[in-house]
Design an enzyme around this catalytic site. Sequence first.
Site, PDB file in Angstrom:
ATOM      1  N   GLY D  13       0.833  -1.202   0.000  1.00 42.75           N
ATOM      2  CA  GLY D  13       0.000   0.000   0.000  1.00 42.75           C
ATOM      3  C   GLY D  13       0.862   1.244   0.000  1.00 42.75           C
ATOM      4  N   ARG D  74       0.607  -4.827  -5.593  1.00 39.91           N
ATOM      5  CA  ARG D  74       0.767  -6.114  -4.917  1.00 39.91           C
ATOM      6  C   ARG D  74       0.832  -7.155  -6.031  1.00 39.91           C
ATOM      7  NH1 ARG D  74      -2.482  -3.420  -1.054  1.00 39.91           N
ATOM      8  NH2 ARG D  74      -1.382  -3.305   0.934  1.00 39.91           N
ATOM      9  N   ASP D 105       5.455  -5.356   5.776  1.00 42.35           N
ATOM     10  CA  ASP D 105       6.091  -6.653   6.031  1.00 42.35           C
ATOM     11  C   ASP D 105       5.932  -7.619   4.852  1.00 42.35           C
ATOM     12  OD1 ASP D 105       3.436  -7.006   6.525  1.00 42.35           O
ATOM     13  OD2 ASP D 105       3.666  -7.727   8.576  1.00 42.35           O
ATOM     14  N   THR D 128       4.458   2.181   5.587  1.00 43.58           N
ATOM     15  CA  THR D 128       3.054   1.748   5.625  1.00 43.58           C
ATOM     16  C   THR D 128       2.336   2.616   6.638  1.00 43.58           C
ATOM     17  OG1 THR D 128       1.554   0.062   6.490  1.00 43.58           O
ATOM     18  CG2 THR D 128       3.826  -0.117   7.177  1.00 43.58           C
ATOM     19  N   ASP D 130       0.079   1.657   8.516  1.00 42.99           N
ATOM     20  CA  ASP D 130      -0.467   0.828   9.602  1.00 42.99           C
ATOM     21  C   ASP D 130       0.419   0.755  10.841  1.00 42.99           C
ATOM     22  OD1 ASP D 130      -2.626   0.210   7.894  1.00 42.99           O
ATOM     23  OD2 ASP D 130      -1.498  -1.414   6.973  1.00 42.99           O
ATOM     24  N   ASP D 132       2.554  -1.333  11.729  1.00 44.54           N
ATOM     25  CA  ASP D 132       2.562  -2.672  12.325  1.00 44.54           C
ATOM     26  C   ASP D 132       3.835  -3.449  12.009  1.00 44.54           C
ATOM     27  OD1 ASP D 132       2.020  -2.780   9.651  1.00 44.54           O
ATOM     28  OD2 ASP D 132       0.470  -4.314   9.795  1.00 44.54           O
ATOM     29  N   ARG D 174      -5.403  -2.418   9.051  1.00 47.03           N
ATOM     30  CA  ARG D 174      -5.398  -3.878   8.828  1.00 47.03           C
ATOM     31  C   ARG D 174      -5.636  -4.629  10.145  1.00 47.03           C
ATOM     32  NH1 ARG D 174      -0.671  -6.059   5.329  1.00 47.03           N
ATOM     33  NH2 ARG D 174       0.498  -5.162   7.064  1.00 47.03           N
TER      34      ARG D 174
END
Lengths: 326, 326, 326, 326
Positions: D13, D74, D105, D128, D130, D132, D174
Site C-alpha cells: 500500500g 501487490r 512486512d 506503511t 499501519d 505494524d 489492517r
Amino acid sequence: MNLKKIAVLTSGGDAPGMNACIRAVVKASLHFELECIGIYDGFQGLIDRKSCVLDYAVVNNVIQRGGTILGTARSQEFRTTEGRQKAISYLKELQVDGLIVIGGDGSFTGAKILGDEYDLPIIGIPGTIDNDIYGTDHTIGYDTALNTVVDAVDKIRDTASSHHRVFFVEVMGRDSGFIALNAAIASGAESVLIPEELTDIPKLAESIKTQNKGKRGSIIIIAEGDDAGDAVTIMNKVKPYLPDYDLRCTILGHIQRGGNPSAYDRIIATRMGAKAVELLREGMTDKMIGMQGDLIVISSIEDGIKKESSPDLSKLELLAQLRTKK
Amino acid sequence: MNLKKIAVLTSGGDAPGMNACIRAVVKASLHFELECIGIYDGFQGLIDRKSCVLDYAVVNNVIQRGGTILGTARSQEFRTTEGRQKAISYLKELQVDGLIVIGGDGSFTGAKILGDEYDLPIIGIPGTIDNDIYGTDHTIGYDTALNTVVDAVDKIRDTASSHHRVFFVEVMGRDSGFIALNAAIASGAESVLIPEELTDIPKLAESIKTQNKGKRGSIIIIAEGDDAGDAVTIMNKVKPYLPDYDLRCTILGHIQRGGNPSAYDRIIATRMGAKAVELLREGMTDKMIGMQGDLIVISSIEDGIKKESSPDLSKLELLAQLRTKK
Amino acid sequence: MNLKKIAVLTSGGDAPGMNACIRAVVKASLHFELECIGIYDGFQGLIDRKSCVLDYAVVNNVIQRGGTILGTARSQEFRTTEGRQKAISYLKELQVDGLIVIGGDGSFTGAKILGDEYDLPIIGIPGTIDNDIYGTDHTIGYDTALNTVVDAVDKIRDTASSHHRVFFVEVMGRDSGFIALNAAIASGAESVLIPEELTDIPKLAESIKTQNKGKRGSIIIIAEGDDAGDAVTIMNKVKPYLPDYDLRCTILGHIQRGGNPSAYDRIIATRMGAKAVELLREGMTDKMIGMQGDLIVISSIEDGIKKESSPDLSKLELLAQLRTKK
Amino acid sequence: MNLKKIAVLTSGGDAPGMNACIRAVVKASLHFELECIGIYDGFQGLIDRKSCVLDYAVVNNVIQRGGTILGTARSQEFRTTEGRQKAISYLKELQVDGLIVIGGDGSFTGAKILGDEYDLPIIGIPGTIDNDIYGTDHTIGYDTALNTVVDAVDKIRDTASSHHRVFFVEVMGRDSGFIALNAAIASGAESVLIPEELTDIPKLAESIKTQNKGKRGSIIIIAEGDDAGDAVTIMNKVKPYLPDYDLRCTILGHIQRGGNPSAYDRIIATRMGAKAVELLREGMTDKMIGMQGDLIVISSIEDGIKKESSPDLSKLELLAQLRTKK
C-alpha cells in the site's frame, strides 16, 4: 499526605497542546476523585489570586484548540521574594496539595523555587514549541510548530520557484536550532543556519550559487537565535556575494505558536497530563515528565532546568548529502 | 484567420490557481486541436526566447499546485521598445495566432501595448491575489490568499488570547484593501486599516481599549498599503496611547502567495482558461475575462487596465456593528 | 411594532459557518440594543422550551468553529399542529418580536408555516452544504464542504495514481449536483455523475477507458442523489465493462459537514446574520437573504421554498473539453 | 564488492512520505557517485521490466507529495518461482549492486526471498500507514495518516455535537489497532475498539450511555480489523441496547492513505532513505531500518517479517481514566 486537591497552570510562551494537557489533568483528577483548580496566567495568577474550579464542562471540546484556556504570562513579580510570598499565601488559602506546571525551563525554575520555599509537591510538564528541554525527546507544541513551519515553507517554495528567488526564512526556537534544523530537512531546504553551528557567510553564498544551478529558487532556513544575526541581517551580509540574485526575506513570526495541535502533540500532552496526576498521587515531587520514543520517562525537574538539550548535529551532514552536487 | 497555435504566459506576482488556469488553456486547446505553447517567465521569456510545447503530460497533476509551472517575472526590458521588438520577433518565429496573458493590471498593460504594436489577438485573465482588477468580482488567487490569511490569524488569535496581547497583523494587497477588509470580517478582527479609508490613530487606540475589555487579546488587520504606514510604524504610533498593553506585530509575508489553490480558485481558473481559448477561436481580441457571481463576463482589457476596483466600504460599517459595545 | 427582542435558531443539517452567522446576529442585535435569544435544536427546541440568552461571551471565539453552538434537529413533532401550538406558546412566553431561521428549504417551510399560524416576523438565512436554494448563488457551508471534498479527492488521487486505480468517490448534495459538479472541476476529476443528468453506464465505462490511457488512475465523482444509484451500485454496474481495471469506491460521508468554515463562508454568514437583524428592524417579514456575487439580495422566503435551484449544466461541457483526447 | 549502481522500489500500500524517502535515496546515491535506478510498481515492475534512471530533476519538488512517484502494486506473479526468475533476470540485466525496498512486512518477505534466491544486498525501509512493523517505533506514513484521521474526527465531532449523535468511525490499520487507539486519544473519542482487545458489545453500549450524559454527541473509533466486525456491523449490534440514540456510521476510507506527508514523516523518510544508501555502501544486507525515538536503529529484515508489533495497551487504561465519570 492525603491528596485531595491539585492545581494546574500554564506558564511561559503558549504552545499548541497545552489545552489537551490541561484536559487530561482535569479528567484524570476527577477520575481519582481529586478536586482540580486552574490558575490563570501562570505564576502571575497566583500573585493576582485568579483561579477557577476545573470540571468536565470546562475542558469539553478543548483538546483540538491551540493556545491555553488558562492563559499564560511571564511574571516579573514572581521573581521577587514578595511576589512569591503572595503566591504561596494564595496556594495555602486554596489548600492545594500539589501543583502541575506546564511550560518551559524558565517555568520549571519558577516551580522549583516555589517548591523550595513552600513545601508543595510539584510536577513539571514540558510545554514549549522550542523543544529545548533536557529529559524529553519532544516537548508539547514542538511537533505542531514544526508542521506549521514546514507548511509555510511549502507555500514559500511555490513563489520562490515561480520567481527564481532565494528566500531567507526565519523561524522560532530561541537559543536552539531544533525547529530550524528539522524544518530544513522536512521542507527540503537548500541550507540551514542554527545557533549550534558557527555561520560562515561566504560559504553560505557559495552553497546558494551551487544549489541554484538548474533549480528554480532556493530556501534558506534561519533559526532566530543564529550567531550571524536575524534573517534580514544575514540576507544583507550575503547580498554582496550574490549581486545578481533576487533575495527575499520572510519572518514566520507568531503563526508558529498557534493552531490546532497535531495528533502527536495531543497524544503526548494527554499522556503527560494523566501521568502528572499519577505522580502526585504516588507522592512524588520535583519531577519532570518526558517522552523517550513512545515511552513516558521521569526525571528530576532540576535536570530539566540545568542540563542542556541540543539537536542532533549529524543532521547537518545529512543535509549536506542531500544537496544537489554539480 | 485560421487559429492553429496559441501561446500562454503568466506574468506579475504569482498566484495560486495559475497552474489550474494553464492546465485548462492547454486542455481546451488540445480539445479543439490547437497547438499550445508555454512562454517561460512572463514577457521576459518572450525576450529571452524561452518556451515549451504544452501537452497533456505537462499539465497532468498540476491543478492543485500553487505557483506557476511557467514561471513569472516583472520585466524591465519589456518596457522598452527594443525589448518588445525582440518579443514580437520571437512571437512571429513561433507563429502563434493568439496570446493568453494570466496576471494583474500591469501584465494587462504589457499585453495591450504588445497587441497594439503587433497585430496579435490577446486575451487577459485576471490572476493576482490582490483582487484589485476592474471587471471581475474575484481574481485567481484571491480566495486562496484570503483563506491563508484567515487561517494564520486564527493561529495568532490563539496566542493573542493566551497572552492578552494586541496583535497588529500586516497582510498583502498592494494599494488595495480587499484582502485586509475581508480577512478582518472572516477572522473576527477587532479593527482593520485599509488604504481606502484614512487612518485615525487616536480613534484606533480608543477602539482597542473598548474592544479589549473582558476580552483576552485583540487582532488589528493592516493592509500593506495603508496610509499610516506599515504595521510596525502603526504599532509604534499607537503605543503612546496604550502604555499598559502588550502590543505585538507580525507581517504575514510571502506565505500569502503560495499554497494549494482553494476549490473556488481552481474553478474560476479552469473556467476562465477554457473561456480564453473559446474567445480566441471566436476571433476576439483585447478582452478580459471576469466573474460576476457564478457567471463568466467579458470586458475590454482596457477597462481592466484603466478602471479602478475597490472593496465594498459598507463592510467597514458592518465591522463597526460587530464590535463589542460596552 | 417596536422591536425589542429577537430569537435565532439553526435547523436541518448543520453547516460550517452557522456559528459565524449566529455570532453576527447576536452582535448586530446587541449593537442596536435588542435582546437576543437562542433556541436550541431548531424547531424542536421551541416545542421542548429550550433556549438561552445570547450575549458577547457566548459568541466569543466561535466564528471559526464548525457545527452550531445552538444545536440542530429535524423535528417530526413540529410537522403536527399540536407541535406547532407548543412552539407558538413558547414564543409568546419568550415575548420575541422576530425570528431568524438559519437552515435549508425544509427549515424555511417550517418557518413559513409558523409565520402563517402566528403573526411573527420571520427572516430566513440559507445555511446548508448542499447549495440547493433558490435566491442565492451560495448557501452558508457550501464553500467549506466543497473545499473539504476537493482536499479529500486530492488525497485519494495520490493513492489512485500510485496504484493505477479508478476511484468512485461519493459526495453529498441530496437531490442536487452542486457539490459533485463543482468538486469535479476543482479536483480535475475524469468524470462526474449528477442527478440533473441521466447516467449512461456504457458511456461512462468507455470514457474511463479513454481517460486512463497513459494516466495513472482516474477519479469519478458521484453525487449521492444520482439516478443510477449510490457509488457502490454504480461501480458494480461499470465493473463488467472494465474487467481488467482495479475499481475502488469511497464514500466521503460526514466529514463533509464539519470543519472550520472557509473565509468565504464566514464572510457571507456574517453579512447575512447582520442583514437579518436589519430586515427585522425595518419591519420586514417572510424574506430570505441571499448572495448574488458580492451583493446581498433579498427575496421572498416563499421563492426559497418553491423555486428550484440547479447547477450550471454548461459545466458538464466544460468537463468534456478538459478530458484527455486520444 | 564495488558498489556502483543501486535500485529502489516501493511496494504494498502506498504511504505518505514514500516520495521523500525515494528523494533521499536518490540524492544520497548521487552524492556518493552511485547510479540510482527506480523500479516502477513494486516487484511487478521487475517482472514487467519497467524502470527509469533517477536523477536530481526527477526528485525535485516531490518531498511534499503524497503517494509514490514510482507506483506500487501487490504482485501475485512475484509469489511464483517463475515470476521471481523474471525479476532476477531483469535485475541482472540492470547490473544493480543493491536493492532498497520501501514497504510493509509483505514487501519485506518478498525482498527476503529475492535476496535468498539471488545474492543481492537488500535493505528494507518500513513504509506503511499501519505502523505494524517490528523494529521501529514508527513507519513512514503512519504519522500523516494519524493526523488525517484526527482531522476528520474533529470535523465529524462538529456534526455529532450539533445533532447529538453517536458516530461509529471506522479507520484503517489492517490487523492492528495503532491508528485507532492513538487517534482515539488524540481526538478525545469516547471509546475505541481494536483487534488487540476483545470487543464487548453490552459494555460498549453501557459506556456510550454514561459518556453521553450532559454531552452533545459521542465518537467511537473502530479499527477495521476489530473482532466484532466492521463499523456498520458493530453499530447494528449496539442499536438494540440504545433504541433512543441517533447512531451514525462513517468509514474514513482511502483519504487515510494520501495527502502531503507530515513534517515527522518527511524527516524519518529522509533519514531512512539516506541511511539505506549508507548501509549498502558498508556492504550490509538483509537489514531493516527503524526509528527508536529520535535515533535510527538497524535490525535484521527477518525480525521485521517474523516478529509482531502491537500498540501499547496501557493506552486503553488511559482512555478509561479520561472518560467522563458520573
